[in-house]
Scaffold this motif. Structure first.
Motif: not given
Length: 225
Positions: A185-207
């Motif tokens: 399998g090629d998971y490179n695109s999955s990495v980008d998707v998971h990073i987006k989800h992480l940013r939504d949860k870890i970064d965006r709600p905070f300053a």
């Protein structure tokens, strides 16, 4: 935890993988000793399961080459012979344990679990702190500014990996090798998707936002400059 299975019998390899995946291991499968020796250059495995009767480089020689290369992962040999002198020779070569075919799936899981438990984890701490982020590695919980954040399993693994290497760029390949079963399998695109989800949860709600993109390379966790 990630295991490497070096087994040329495809059907058997898939059965073994299913038994181990049910115990929540990640399993990479290769069918030759040559491929196994290449895989260990990229990933540190919790245990290596090595068939004795491989094409090309035989399992015994692969075991010796792994030890000569400084690989410290426990090695479990799968062998079709029950002869004591052969087993003693394998242990002398650097194997940690052996299992005679045919074997019970429960015994396989027990042997693997025992080898995994032997491995020291000198750099692993129950709590990882990075500024206002706290990762509880035993409970698999994440807090930012004392607020609990619900992450999926892969999201947790990626965040832990990024923070453990904060300030360092981790390529997509490095993240894939750490988090996914990379035998297919090629998971490179999955990495980008998971990073987006992480940013939504870890970064965006905070300053302050920590997850940075290294364009053309990968990602890192760092404080703003």
């Amino acid at each position: 935890m990630k295991l490497l299975l070096i087994e040329d019998n495809t059907a058997l390899a898939e059965r073994i993988k299913q038994h181990l995946v049910s115990s929540r291991y990640l399993v990479d499968i290769v069918s030759s000793g040559e491929d196994g020796l290449e895989y260990v250059k990229k990933v540190t495995y919790s245990t290596i399961i090595l068939d004795l009767g491989l094409p090309g480089i035989p399992g015994e020689a692969v075991c010796k080459k792994l030890r000569d290369a400084g690989v410290e992962s426990p090695i479990l040999i799968l062998t079709g012979t029950g002869e004591t002198n052969i087993k003693v020779k394998l242990l002398d070569t650097g194997a940690d344990d052996y299992l005679t075919k045919p074997f019970d799936s429960g015994e396989l899981r027990a042997r693997v679990a025992a080898l995994v438990r032997r491995q020291p984890l000198p750099h692993r701490k129950p709590l990882i702190r990075y500024n206002d982020i706290v990762i509880d590695t035993e409970e698999r919980k994440v807090y930012r500014n004392e607020t609990p954040i619900q992450l999926r399993r892969k999201e947790f693994d990626i965040l832990e990996y990024l923070i453990a290497n904060h300030g360092r760029v981790l390529t997509r390949e490095m993240i894939v090798n750490h988090v996914w079963d990379t035998s297919k399998g090629d998971y490179n695109s999955s990495v980008d998707v998971h990073i987006k989800h992480l940013r939504d949860k870890i970064d965006r709600p905070f300053a302050v936002r920590y997850i940075k993109t290294a364009y053309g390379l990968g990602y890192k966790v760092d404080v703003p400059t």
